[in-house]
Structures are given as C-alpha cells and as structure tokens.
Design a protein around this motif. Structure first.
Motif, short mmCIF file in Angstrom:
data_model
loop_
_atom_site.label_atom_id
_atom_site.label_comp_id
_atom_site.label_asym_id
_atom_site.label_seq_id
_atom_site.Cartn_x
_atom_site.Cartn_y
_atom_site.Cartn_z
N ARG A 117 56.26 4.32 52.56
CA ARG A 117 54.82 4.65 52.28
C ARG A 117 54.59 3.87 50.87
O ARG A 117 55.69 4.03 50.07
CB ARG A 117 54.97 6.18 52.23
CG ARG A 117 53.80 6.81 51.90
CD ARG A 117 53.80 8.44 52.18
NE ARG A 117 55.14 8.79 51.62
CZ ARG A 117 55.25 9.98 51.29
NH1 ARG A 117 54.07 10.87 51.32
NH2 ARG A 117 56.32 10.49 50.73
N GLN A 118 53.34 3.79 50.65
CA GLN A 118 52.85 3.76 49.24
C GLN A 118 51.75 4.60 48.89
O GLN A 118 50.97 4.82 49.74
CB GLN A 118 52.67 2.14 49.01
CG GLN A 118 51.40 1.68 49.51
CD GLN A 118 50.85 0.12 49.02
OE1 GLN A 118 51.20 0.13 47.97
NE2 GLN A 118 50.60 -0.49 49.78
N GLU A 119 51.50 4.97 47.71
CA GLU A 119 50.28 5.71 47.34
C GLU A 119 49.77 5.73 46.02
O GLU A 119 50.76 5.19 45.04
CB GLU A 119 50.57 7.28 47.71
CG GLU A 119 51.66 7.62 46.93
CD GLU A 119 51.92 9.28 47.30
OE1 GLU A 119 51.00 10.15 47.67
OE2 GLU A 119 53.17 9.67 47.45
N ALA A 120 48.80 6.01 45.61
CA ALA A 120 48.42 5.91 44.24
C ALA A 120 48.53 7.51 43.88
O ALA A 120 47.93 8.29 44.33
CB ALA A 120 46.89 5.36 44.11
N VAL A 121 49.54 7.64 42.80
CA VAL A 121 49.55 8.97 42.21
C VAL A 121 48.78 9.38 41.00
O VAL A 121 48.70 10.37 40.48
CB VAL A 121 51.12 9.27 41.90
CG1 VAL A 121 52.00 9.16 43.40
CG2 VAL A 121 51.65 8.38 41.01
N ALA A 122 48.22 8.07 40.34
CA ALA A 122 47.28 8.35 39.16
C ALA A 122 46.46 7.01 39.30
O ALA A 122 46.66 6.07 40.15
CB ALA A 122 48.15 8.49 37.97
N SER A 123 45.58 6.82 38.47
CA SER A 123 44.71 5.77 38.33
C SER A 123 45.30 4.40 38.39
O SER A 123 45.01 3.50 38.83
CB SER A 123 43.44 5.77 37.26
OG SER A 123 44.05 6.00 36.02
N LYS A 126 51.36 3.50 40.82
CA LYS A 126 51.46 3.46 42.26
C LYS A 126 52.79 4.10 42.48
O LYS A 126 53.80 3.91 41.68
CB LYS A 126 51.11 2.13 42.63
CG LYS A 126 49.83 1.55 42.27
CD LYS A 126 48.55 2.34 42.63
CE LYS A 126 47.52 1.69 42.43
NZ LYS A 126 46.68 2.65 41.05
N ARG A 127 53.18 4.44 43.79
CA ARG A 127 54.43 4.96 44.05
C ARG A 127 54.80 4.34 45.30
O ARG A 127 54.09 4.37 46.41
CB ARG A 127 54.23 6.53 44.32
CG ARG A 127 55.69 6.96 44.77
CD ARG A 127 55.80 8.39 44.89
NE ARG A 127 55.94 9.10 43.33
CZ ARG A 127 55.65 10.19 43.07
NH1 ARG A 127 55.08 10.99 43.77
NH2 ARG A 127 55.69 10.54 41.76
#
Length: 155
Positions: A117-123, A126-127
């Motif tokens: 999985r990848q996601e944006a955790v702040a502007s 990225k994670r």
C-alpha cells in the motif's frame, strides 16, 4: 526513492520482522509501474544474497563516506553504520546508512518483498507499507480464502 524523487529524504520508518513502513518526502504518489519496478529491484537485491555489515565509527567520518543520516539529531559522536554489498575498504556500497540496529545479516534472509500500500500522510509526506516473508504467505492465504468464497458465491 531517489531514482523517482531526486530530492527526497526519509521522513520516518518502522521495521517489524515481516513488515515495513517507510515515509518519505515527495510531491506525488508513485505510479503502479514505479511500485512494480521498486519491488522487482528490491527482490533482485534480496536474491543476490548480499552480506549486511556493520561498523561503529565517528559520526563525522560516516557522513564523509556519504552514509545516509536521516535523523542527524539522534546520533551521537559515534554512530552505527550499516552497509550492504561490498567490503568497507572498497567503499562501493549498494546501501550505506546510519542505523540503530541490524535487521538481517544477509539480504537473502528477507526471502521476498512486496509493497502492499501507499498513501499520502501529509502534503509532502508519502508512506509505503510493505510485507516480507512470512507475512506475504499469510496475505496470500487470506486472499485465497476471499477468492474461494467469491467463486463459491458466483457458482
């Protein structure tokens, strides 16, 4: 990551026995093709069975060798440096980083790697979350149960 984001830096990470969370600075998420290429590259490095070496040295000396120091304020005068691939004398490393502890003695100890999985955790943060063996096997078994259930419901 620097291949895809030349000015990126690590923003955090957490490493478990069979799972990894890696946060990095970037202005966009990776494409599926980039994730596949990263996964393939890491698995090739795992299969190469590189030795993971450690050495304690002066923090300044490690930085002069271009060791990656992600959280400079957490290192003292002496730092633990982890290298992958080459002997210290050659100073040609696949990876050279300051690290609090060693996770494996050889890249082959990891067996396999997959980005889940990848996601944006702040502007600008990225994670990526990734699994290694045996968590990958667990996930395959879970997915197989779901797939079998779906097949049965459609039959």
């Amino acid at each position: 990551m620097q291949q895809y984001f030349p000015h990126t830096k690590q923003e955090g990470s957490f490493v478990w026995e069979d799972e990894l969370r890696f946060d990095f600075a970037a202005d966009k998420l990776l494409t599926n093709e980039e994730i596949d290429a990263i996964t393939q590259s890491i698995n090739q490095q795992i299969q190469q069975a590189y030795t993971v070496q450690t050495q304690t040295m002066a923090y300044d000396a490690a930085v002069q060798m271009w060791a990656k120091a992600f959280f400079a304020d957490t290192y003292g005068a002496e730092a633990r440096v982890v290298s992958i691939a080459q002997e210290w004398q050659s100073q040609q490393f696949l990876s050279l980083e300051l690290c609090g502890w060693n996770h494996v003695q050889n890249t082959s100890d990891i067996w396999a790697f997959v980005i889940m999985r990848q996601e944006a955790v702040a502007s600008w943060v990225k994670r990526l979350q990734a699994y290694t063996w045996p968590r990958i096997l667990e996930k395959i078994k879970q997915d197989d149960v779901i797939l079998s259930s779906l097949i049965q419901s459609l039959s």
